[in-house]
Design a protein around this motif. Structure first.
Motif, mmCIF file in Angstrom:
data_model
loop_
_atom_site.group_PDB
_atom_site.id
_atom_site.type_symbol
_atom_site.label_atom_id
_atom_site.label_comp_id
_atom_site.label_asym_id
_atom_site.label_seq_id
_atom_site.Cartn_x
_atom_site.Cartn_y
_atom_site.Cartn_z
ATOM 1 N N ASP A 555 26.291 59.316 54.242
ATOM 2 C CA ASP A 555 26.711 59.378 52.838
ATOM 3 C C ASP A 555 28.195 59.075 52.690
ATOM 4 O O ASP A 555 28.612 58.364 51.780
ATOM 5 N N ALA A 556 28.994 59.633 53.626
ATOM 6 C CA ALA A 556 30.447 59.449 53.513
ATOM 7 C C ALA A 556 30.806 57.972 53.701
ATOM 8 O O ALA A 556 31.649 57.427 52.981
ATOM 9 N N ASP A 557 30.146 57.303 54.657
ATOM 10 C CA ASP A 557 30.425 55.887 54.889
ATOM 11 C C ASP A 557 30.059 55.058 53.663
ATOM 12 O O ASP A 557 30.785 54.159 53.262
ATOM 13 N N LEU A 558 28.909 55.375 53.096
ATOM 14 C CA LEU A 558 28.452 54.627 51.933
ATOM 15 C C LEU A 558 29.420 54.812 50.765
ATOM 16 O O LEU A 558 29.745 53.864 50.050
ATOM 17 N N ARG A 559 29.911 56.043 50.603
ATOM 18 C CA ARG A 559 30.874 56.300 49.518
ATOM 19 C C ARG A 559 32.148 55.483 49.707
ATOM 20 O O ARG A 559 32.673 54.896 48.780
ATOM 21 N N HIS A 560 32.608 55.440 50.957
ATOM 22 C CA HIS A 560 33.818 54.666 51.229
ATOM 23 C C HIS A 560 33.583 53.182 50.897
ATOM 24 O O HIS A 560 34.397 52.535 50.251
ATOM 25 N N PHE A 561 32.453 52.674 51.362
ATOM 26 C CA PHE A 561 32.112 51.271 51.134
ATOM 27 C C PHE A 561 32.023 50.981 49.631
ATOM 28 O O PHE A 561 32.565 49.992 49.127
ATOM 29 N N GLU A 562 31.354 51.880 48.903
ATOM 30 C CA GLU A 562 31.180 51.650 47.468
ATOM 31 C C GLU A 562 32.507 51.731 46.724
ATOM 32 O O GLU A 562 32.747 50.984 45.769
ATOM 33 N N ASP A 563 33.377 52.628 47.193
ATOM 34 C CA ASP A 563 34.684 52.742 46.554
ATOM 35 C C ASP A 563 35.497 51.456 46.764
ATOM 36 O O ASP A 563 36.079 50.910 45.827
ATOM 37 N N ALA A 564 35.506 50.982 48.006
ATOM 38 C CA ALA A 564 36.280 49.764 48.297
ATOM 39 C C ALA A 564 35.709 48.568 47.543
ATOM 40 O O ALA A 564 36.455 47.759 46.980
ATOM 41 N N THR A 565 34.381 48.463 47.500
ATOM 42 C CA THR A 565 33.799 47.300 46.830
ATOM 43 C C THR A 565 33.981 47.394 45.313
ATOM 44 O O THR A 565 34.147 46.372 44.648
ATOM 45 N N ALA A 566 33.987 48.609 44.771
ATOM 46 C CA ALA A 566 34.235 48.748 43.324
ATOM 47 C C ALA A 566 35.642 48.256 42.993
ATOM 48 O O ALA A 566 35.877 47.639 41.948
ATOM 49 N N ARG A 567 36.585 48.505 43.899
ATOM 50 C CA ARG A 567 37.954 48.034 43.647
ATOM 51 C C ARG A 567 38.010 46.503 43.693
ATOM 52 O O ARG A 567 38.738 45.881 42.933
ATOM 53 N N LEU A 568 37.207 45.914 44.584
ATOM 54 C CA LEU A 568 37.189 44.448 44.643
ATOM 55 C C LEU A 568 36.547 43.871 43.372
ATOM 56 O O LEU A 568 37.024 42.883 42.808
ATOM 57 N N ALA A 569 35.477 44.512 42.902
ATOM 58 C CA ALA A 569 34.839 44.053 41.656
ATOM 59 C C ALA A 569 35.837 44.129 40.503
ATOM 60 O O ALA A 569 35.942 43.198 39.692
ATOM 61 N N ALA A 570 36.617 45.213 40.453
ATOM 62 C CA ALA A 570 37.595 45.367 39.369
ATOM 63 C C ALA A 570 38.666 44.277 39.460
ATOM 64 O O ALA A 570 39.125 43.749 38.444
ATOM 65 N N GLN A 571 39.047 43.921 40.701
ATOM 66 C CA GLN A 571 40.044 42.854 40.879
ATOM 67 C C GLN A 571 39.536 41.541 40.273
ATOM 68 O O GLN A 571 40.252 40.843 39.563
ATOM 69 N N TYR A 572 38.270 41.219 40.510
ATOM 70 C CA TYR A 572 37.727 39.954 39.999
ATOM 71 C C TYR A 572 37.459 40.013 38.504
ATOM 72 O O TYR A 572 37.492 38.982 37.820
ATOM 73 N N ASP A 573 37.164 41.201 37.987
ATOM 74 C CA ASP A 573 36.962 41.325 36.539
ATOM 75 C C ASP A 573 38.195 40.879 35.747
ATOM 76 O O ASP A 573 38.086 40.502 34.586
ATOM 77 N N THR A 574 39.367 40.944 36.371
ATOM 78 C CA THR A 574 40.583 40.599 35.626
ATOM 79 C C THR A 574 40.796 39.087 35.537
ATOM 80 O O THR A 574 41.637 38.635 34.789
ATOM 81 N N TYR A 575 40.042 38.299 36.301
ATOM 82 C CA TYR A 575 40.248 36.846 36.280
ATOM 83 C C TYR A 575 39.569 36.234 35.060
ATOM 84 O O TYR A 575 38.396 36.492 34.791
ATOM 85 N N LYS A 576 40.315 35.377 34.349
ATOM 86 C CA LYS A 576 39.772 34.743 33.141
ATOM 87 C C LYS A 576 39.925 33.226 33.240
ATOM 88 O O LYS A 576 40.979 32.681 32.937
ATOM 89 N N PRO A 577 38.873 32.508 33.628
ATOM 90 C CA PRO A 577 38.966 31.049 33.696
ATOM 91 C C PRO A 577 39.153 30.413 32.317
ATOM 92 O O PRO A 577 39.741 29.350 32.203
ATOM 93 N N PHE A 578 38.634 31.054 31.275
ATOM 94 C CA PHE A 578 38.850 30.613 29.896
ATOM 95 C C PHE A 578 39.175 31.854 29.076
ATOM 96 O O PHE A 578 38.747 32.958 29.435
ATOM 97 N N PRO A 579 39.913 31.684 27.967
ATOM 98 C CA PRO A 579 40.349 32.868 27.215
ATOM 99 C C PRO A 579 39.184 33.756 26.771
ATOM 100 O O PRO A 579 39.331 34.976 26.663
ATOM 101 N N ASP A 580 38.006 33.151 26.535
ATOM 102 C CA ASP A 580 36.900 33.946 25.992
ATOM 103 C C ASP A 580 35.899 34.377 27.060
ATOM 104 O O ASP A 580 34.835 34.882 26.741
ATOM 105 N N ILE A 581 36.215 34.184 28.336
ATOM 106 C CA ILE A 581 35.211 34.506 29.352
ATOM 107 C C ILE A 581 35.890 34.949 30.657
ATOM 108 O O ILE A 581 36.849 34.327 31.102
ATOM 109 N N SER A 582 35.400 36.063 31.201
ATOM 110 C CA SER A 582 35.957 36.609 32.441
ATOM 111 C C SER A 582 34.964 36.435 33.574
ATOM 112 O O SER A 582 33.753 36.376 33.348
ATOM 113 N N VAL A 583 35.482 36.406 34.791
ATOM 114 C CA VAL A 583 34.609 36.465 35.959
ATOM 115 C C VAL A 583 33.934 37.834 35.947
ATOM 116 O O VAL A 583 34.536 38.835 35.561
ATOM 117 N N ASN A 584 32.650 37.869 36.330
ATOM 118 C CA ASN A 584 31.928 39.140 36.393
ATOM 119 C C ASN A 584 32.036 39.686 37.824
ATOM 120 O O ASN A 584 31.403 39.181 38.746
#
Ligand SMILES: [Zn+2]
Length: 692
Positions: A555-584
């Motif tokens: 469980d602890a390993d999975l939590r660590h993995f999910e935490d790190a990957t959530a941070r990576l997802a948040a990093q990509y959410d900030t990218y906007k190739p066009f003003p009206d659309i963001s990377v998911n």
């Protein structure tokens, strides 16, 4: 996520693979000038850009400035250029086959006949709609919902792939995928996936943006035009009803990000369960039409979509369903008149991707041969273009990368020893296919006629479908490939715990035996590392060393993995190739994890290969700089806006520039380019995402 566990969707199957056309001469001349360069392409750099502000532009800016997208392409980049090389070679092989007077029934004869049947424009025009007619007549004769259910079953094909080449789209009501079972990975199981839409994804029907409203309006016009070309009357009204039906189907579909969540996909239904869980469609008739009466159970990827789509079979009038079926049959029919092909391209090519003209006909013909006789071509391709010494060298590099990955796992401070042991067991049993498969597909049951492209494509799809049906319940071949040798791509097959690196990607600029290690590890090494790491991404990590869907994490390993990957997802959410659309960030997460992990392992592999020796400089760039630039140059590309928008919505890969910019997560990149706080890509050490 499933994600395309491919490294790229720049190249997709068959008809979409195509040409550089008139710009080809220009590009080839440019390549010839570079032919003597065995290293990073210094002429492609834009040195006016700070690497720390925009690494992608720094590595590729000058190339981007002087490159134009050919009119018959939606995008251009390293993958498309290599695809050009591979397609040319394939075309040469096909031409030889055509000239060889091969005996009837031989592979060479089939290749020649399939190719020629597509090239026979005069014959195709002379036939007009005649090949389609029996299919449309059969649809017109459907009397009730029972016969409709049977016809919908007859349309089922093995045209989706949830985890390997990752394709969640079929225009048929549903799609079949035959693969190792989630719950019994030693035997092939039948997976059923949602379908029914011609447009690439549910978002095309549901999204509220101005752009999508325009696409939908153009689509309705296109549907009407296609029906008219096929001889239907009252086509505007029919098109409107077809669109309403597809809109209703889209509402039942899962989003791509949800589709990539395998834990929501493991739903076993018996045949009786379909009747109780998804009333509407007459399921016994559907399975009879599909040739699946004897298949006791299925894994239903999106149960609520089956329930919802089946409800529509009951509630929507029979006439609308028949129009929908007829329209889909026209779209699927290859080698119909030029008027139909042109109308198709105007919508699916120009409106959806921005491409200005069709690929040359020979290119499209090569694409068709690759789809329906891909292994037959691939066998010859591998013999000719992938000598045993190339295979040995590439295998050695793969071994280095696996070893680098193993060491990284050992060094993870957060991971429990038991989890590490299972992760290493997965690496130890990983099957890595290099160049070409050990056995090639046998096409003796596929009938090809030199004057019947429509029938060749129809029979080709049916042949593939029957081959897949024949596998159901039989033992899994873990060494089976899911890409042909002539494909410029690479893939991870999580249920087989296997990787495929086709011959066509193991060539310059990805892999150049004469280039220094820095460049080969930065370019192909990061691709190899990317595929290895899919073994441990959000979806890959759900399977154990035998390909079983099983939680082997603490469980602890999975939590660590999910935490790190959530941070990576948040990093990509900030990218906007066009003003009206963001990377998911969630939709692209597995690919983004694979990119970070791939370049990390490649970097380690590179330094291991150096063995402590100093790296040779190239044009003033040291080894680490060459490594990162080579990685950034993998992603040099230009896309038309429509194609880029389609990618952001439907592709598990982030747009190319953000893939290059992921170097910001790698510590060694900072000193290599003296990247300082305040520069746009700068991340404080604590904000860099380290996963593997
Ligand atoms: Zn991938």
């Amino acid at each position: 996520m499933n994600s395309n566990r491919k490294v790229s969707t720049f190249v997709v199957c068959g008809a979409a693979i195509l040409a550089l056309g008139s710009a080809l001469a220009m590009v080839r001349a440019e390549d010839a000038a570079k032919a003597e360069i065995h290293g990073i392409l210094v002429a492609n750099l834009d040195r006016s850009v700070k690497p720390g502000d925009d690494f992608y532009l720094y590595a590729n800016g000058d190339w981007i400035r002087r490159t134009e997208i050919p009119p018959d392409r939606a995008r251009i980049g390293v993958f498309t250029k290599l695809d050009e090389v591979s397609s040319r070679r394939t075309a040469d092989l096909i031409e030889e086959a055509a000239k060889s007077n091969a005996p009837a029934g031989s592979g060479a004869k089939k290749i020649a006949d399939l190719y020629n049947s597509y090239m026979d424009e005069a014959g195709i025009e002379a036939k007009g709609l005649e090949p389609l007619k029996p299919h449309l007549d059969a649809i017109a004769a459907i009397k009730d919902k029972r016969e409709l259910s049977y016809a919908l079953g007859q349309s089922l094909r093995a045209d989706v792939d949830a985890l390997n080449n990752t394709n969640f789209h079929t225009a048929n009501l549903f799609g079949l995928w035959v693969a190792p079972g989630f719950n019994d990975s030693d035997h092939y199981a039948a997976y059923l996936l949602e379908g029914g839409l011609e447009l690439p994804d549910r978002e095309y029907y549901l999204a509220d943006s101005e752009h999508m409203k325009k696409v939908r309006s153009a689509y309705e016009t296109h549907v009407s035009a296609m029906l008219k070309l096929a001889g239907f009357s009252d086509t505007d009204a029919r098109a409107k009803r077809i669109l309403e039906l597809e809109h209703a189907i889209a509402e039942k579909h899962r989003s791509l990000a949800e589709n990539e969540d395998i834990h929501k996909a493991n739903n076993t239904w018996s045949q009786a369960d379909f009747t109780s869980h998804a009333p509407g469609l007459e399921w016994a008739e559907f399975f009879r039409g599909a040739g699946l009466t004897n298949q006791a159970s299925f894994i239903v990827w999106q149960p609520e979509a089956f329930t919802g789509e089946s409800t529509l079979v009951a509630s929507v009038p029979l006439g609308t369903w028949k129009d929908w079926l007829a329209y889909h049959e026209i779209e699927a029919g290859a080698g119909l008149s030029k008027a139909i092909a042109d109308e198709r391209f105007a919508f699916f090519g120009t409106t959806l991707t921005g491409a200005q003209q069709q690929m040359p006909r020979w290119r499209r013909a090569v694409g068709i041969v690759n789809v329906f006789l891909g292994d037959e071509v691939g066998r010859i391709y591998a013999q000719r273009y992938f000598p045993p010494e190339a295979k040995l060298r590439a295998q050695a590099m793969v071994s280095n990368l696996i070893e680098a990955f193993r060491k990284r796992i050992d060094a993870l401070s957060w991971m429990d020893p038991a989890t590490k042991a299972e992760a290493k067991a997965k690496l130890a049993t990983l099957y890595v296919g290099v160049g070409y498969p050990e056995t090639f597909k046998d096409y003796s049951g596929y009938e090809v006629r030199a004057d019947d492209i429509f029938g060749n494509v129809w029979r080709g799809r049916m042949f593939d479908y029957k081959q897949d049906l024949a596998k159901l319940g039989s033992p899994v071949d873990r060494k089976a490939w899911s890409m042909t040798p002539q494909t410029v791509n690479a893939v991870n097959l999580p249920l087989q715990n296997a990787l495929n690196f086709p011959a066509a990607i193991l060539q310059p600029p990805f892999y150049d035996p004469q280039a220094p290690d820095a460049v080969n590890y930065g370019a192909i090494g990061s691709v190899i590392g990317h595929e290895i790491s899919h073994t441990f991404d959000t979806e890959g990590s759900a399977f154990d060393s035998k390909g079983r869907l099983r939680n082997w994490w603490t469980d602890a390993d999975l939590r660590h993995f999910e935490d790190a990957t959530a941070r990576l997802a948040a990093q990509y959410d900030t990218y906007k190739p066009f003003p009206d659309i963001s990377v998911n960030g969630k939709q692209t997460l597995a690919e983004n994890i694979a990119d970070v992990a791939g370049i990390s392992a490649a970097y380690d592999g590179y330094h291991a290969a150096l063995g402590g020796k100093a790296a040779p400089e190239q044009d003033g760039f040291n080894g680490d700089q060459q490594f990162f630039i080579a990685f950034g140059q993998n992603w040099g590309s230009k896309s038309r806006e429509a194609a880029q928008r389609q990618q952001v919505m439907t592709d598990p890969h982030a747009p190319a520039q953000y893939r290059a910019d992921t170097v910001r997560n790698i510590d060694a990149w900072y000193p290599a380019f003296h990247v300082q706080p305040g520069e746009k890509l700068y991340l404080a050490p604590a904000d860099r995402v380290r996963i593997w």
